[in-house]
Write a protein that holds these residues in place. Structure first.
Motif, PDB file in Angstrom:
ATOM      1  N   GLU A  35      -8.994   5.268  -6.401  1.00  0.00           N
ATOM      2  CA  GLU A  35      -8.359   6.477  -6.896  1.00  0.00           C
ATOM      3  C   GLU A  35      -9.472   7.477  -7.195  1.00  0.00           C
ATOM      4  OE1 GLU A  35      -5.634   5.964 -10.069  1.00  0.00           O
ATOM      5  OE2 GLU A  35      -4.350   4.569  -8.957  1.00  0.00           O
TER       6      GLU A  35
ATOM      7  N   LEU B 201     -10.654   1.280  -0.925  1.00  0.00           N
ATOM      8  CA  LEU B 201      -9.943   2.487  -1.342  1.00  0.00           C
ATOM      9  C   LEU B 201      -9.982   2.576  -2.862  1.00  0.00           C
ATOM     10  CD1 LEU B 201      -6.725   2.543   0.916  1.00  0.00           C
ATOM     11  CD2 LEU B 201      -8.864   3.805   1.233  1.00  0.00           C
TER      12      LEU B 201
ATOM     13  N   LEU C  75      -7.722   6.646  -2.099  1.00  0.00           N
ATOM     14  CA  LEU C  75      -6.392   6.057  -1.980  1.00  0.00           C
ATOM     15  C   LEU C  75      -5.326   7.134  -1.795  1.00  0.00           C
ATOM     16  CD1 LEU C  75      -4.462   3.589  -2.230  1.00  0.00           C
ATOM     17  CD2 LEU C  75      -4.619   3.860  -4.711  1.00  0.00           C
ATOM     18  N   GLU C  76      -5.562   8.316  -2.348  1.00  0.00           N
ATOM     19  CA  GLU C  76      -4.570   9.385  -2.304  1.00  0.00           C
ATOM     20  C   GLU C  76      -4.445  10.027  -0.918  1.00  0.00           C
ATOM     21  OE1 GLU C  76      -6.671   9.431  -6.357  1.00  0.00           O
ATOM     22  OE2 GLU C  76      -7.200   9.182  -4.250  1.00  0.00           O
ATOM     23  N   LYS C  77      -5.415   9.811  -0.036  1.00  0.00           N
ATOM     24  CA  LYS C  77      -5.456  10.530   1.238  1.00  0.00           C
ATOM     25  C   LYS C  77      -4.897   9.693   2.386  1.00  0.00           C
ATOM     26  CE  LYS C  77      -7.575  13.990  -0.741  1.00  0.00           C
ATOM     27  NZ  LYS C  77      -6.892  15.278  -0.951  1.00  0.00           N
ATOM     28  N   PRO C  78      -4.096  10.312   3.260  1.00  0.00           N
ATOM     29  CA  PRO C  78      -3.463   9.552   4.357  1.00  0.00           C
ATOM     30  C   PRO C  78      -4.445   8.931   5.344  1.00  0.00           C
ATOM     31  CG  PRO C  78      -2.342  11.651   4.023  1.00  0.00           C
ATOM     32  CD  PRO C  78      -3.580  11.691   3.186  1.00  0.00           C
TER      33      PRO C  78
ATOM     34  N   GLU D 221       2.213   4.535   7.616  1.00  0.00           N
ATOM     35  CA  GLU D 221       1.468   5.748   7.331  1.00  0.00           C
ATOM     36  C   GLU D 221       1.651   6.747   8.472  1.00  0.00           C
ATOM     37  OE1 GLU D 221      -0.040   6.487   4.620  1.00  0.00           O
ATOM     38  OE2 GLU D 221      -0.040   4.551   3.606  1.00  0.00           O
TER      39      GLU D 221
ATOM     40  N   ALA E 115       0.976   4.028  -2.933  1.00  0.00           N
ATOM     41  CA  ALA E 115       0.641   5.419  -2.618  1.00  0.00           C
ATOM     42  C   ALA E 115       1.766   6.377  -2.993  1.00  0.00           C
ATOM     43  CB  ALA E 115       0.317   5.549  -1.128  1.00  0.00           C
ATOM     44  N   ASN E 116       3.004   5.863  -2.981  1.00  0.00           N
ATOM     45  CA  ASN E 116       4.149   6.698  -3.335  1.00  0.00           C
ATOM     46  C   ASN E 116       4.475   6.645  -4.819  1.00  0.00           C
ATOM     47  OD1 ASN E 116       5.557   7.978  -0.826  1.00  0.00           O
ATOM     48  ND2 ASN E 116       4.876   5.951  -0.153  1.00  0.00           N
TER      49      ASN E 116
ATOM     50  N   LEU F 249       0.833  -1.198   0.000  1.00  0.00           N
ATOM     51  CA  LEU F 249       0.000   0.000   0.000  1.00  0.00           C
ATOM     52  C   LEU F 249       0.874   1.256   0.000  1.00  0.00           C
ATOM     53  CD1 LEU F 249      -2.664   1.511   0.162  1.00  0.00           C
ATOM     54  CD2 LEU F 249      -2.670   1.121   2.631  1.00  0.00           C
ATOM     55  N   SER F 250       1.916   1.254   0.807  1.00  0.00           N
ATOM     56  CA  SER F 250       2.815   2.406   0.859  1.00  0.00           C
ATOM     57  C   SER F 250       3.539   2.590  -0.471  1.00  0.00           C
ATOM     58  CB  SER F 250       3.830   2.215   1.992  1.00  0.00           C
ATOM     59  OG  SER F 250       4.686   3.333   2.111  1.00  0.00           O
TER      60      SER F 250
ATOM     61  N   ARG G  67      -6.120   5.682   4.125  1.00  0.00           N
ATOM     62  CA  ARG G  67      -5.123   4.607   4.069  1.00  0.00           C
ATOM     63  C   ARG G  67      -4.833   4.073   5.467  1.00  0.00           C
ATOM     64  NH1 ARG G  67      -2.202   8.151   0.598  1.00  0.00           N
ATOM     65  NH2 ARG G  67      -0.506   8.334   2.135  1.00  0.00           N
TER      66      ARG G  67
END
Length: 252
Positions: A227, A225, A176-179, A157, A99-100, A95-96, A182
């Motif tokens: 996009e 989650l 998915l873009e938001k901390p 996170e 997200a990156n 996931l990390s 996640r």
């Protein structure tokens, strides 16, 4: 805990190295996700759980220069503490990485270190050989335990905790873009691995709240989650009100 890894060689098509799962349960989601792209599926019936992580890139290329990818499938029990930790770390790391957006490839590096090109090419030709199954599982386990040994293991996170209202929602969708979504997603994954019943899903062909809602209502409670290209969602989760499941298809 059972470990399975699917990949391909330069010329040989995708196949599981060594043993393969008896139930290809993740294929029920094929109309909602392209497995060559990032996907996370976590299911739990309480006592047991199963995880599918797909779209994980490798450093290898096929004969036309396309990136070869991994699919990682894990199955285990909530009573197996080390297995739960390894599964959680795998999900959190992938996931990390997702997200990156390609700037971080931690899971790829761990798998590549255990499955270099020469080994994969030799193995995939003889993937029906039963004695190879245990060796592959041991190498997958070694890669996952390597994740646990990293200094930043487990916490992937920002330090965000769901409030009581968020934690109480059985099903929801988030960006998915938001901390925050996640982080709450990972809290649910942790719960599923430790005996909670339900699902945690990231499917790359699901692009709207309505599509996510349909999937939620086709099975056990689920957190999803997506996009959020349509900007339907903010920085927090959007809960789904529990209702009677859609009858035409049950995913789980």
């Amino acid at each position: 805990m059972a470990f399975y890894l699917q990949t391909r060689g330069r010329t040989n098509d995708y196949a599981f190295l060594g043993d393969m799962p008896s139930d290809h349960w993740w294929t029920k989601y094929r109309e909602f996700t392209a497995f060559e792209d990032p996907t996370i599926l976590v299911h739990s019936d309480g006592p047991t759980w199963k995880v599918c992580l797909s779209g994980i890139p490798s450093s290898r290329k096929d004969r036309v220069g396309t990136t070869i990818r991994y699919t990682l499938v894990l199955e285990g029990s909530q009573s197996e503490e080390r297995s739960c930790s390894a599964a959680y770390e795998s999900v959190a790391t992938w996931l990390s990485d997702v997200a990156n957006a390609g700037s971080q490839n931690t899971l790829q590096r761990e798998l590549d270190s255990e499955f270099p090109e020469e080994f994969v090419e030799q193995t995939i030709i003889r993937h029906d050989s039963k004695p190879f199954g245990g060796d592959i599982a041991n190498k997958i386990e070694k890669a996952l335990l390597g994740l646990l040994k990293r200094p930043n293991a487990i916490e992937k996170e920002p330090s965000i905790s769901p409030n009581n209202e968020e934690a109480g929602h059985l099903s929801w969708v988030g960006a998915l873009e938001k901390p925050r979504p996640r982080k709450i997603f990972l809290k649910r994954v942790q719960g599923l691995l430790n005996g909670q019943v339900g699902r945690a899903l990231i499917m790359n062909l699901v692009e709207s709240v309505d599509e996510a809602r349909t999937i939620v209502y086709q099975g056990l409670p689920a957190v999803v989650l997506i996009e959020d290209s349509a900007k339907e969602l903010g920085p927090n989760i959007l809960p789904f009100i529990e209702k009677k499941k859609i009858q035409k298809q049950t995913i789980y």
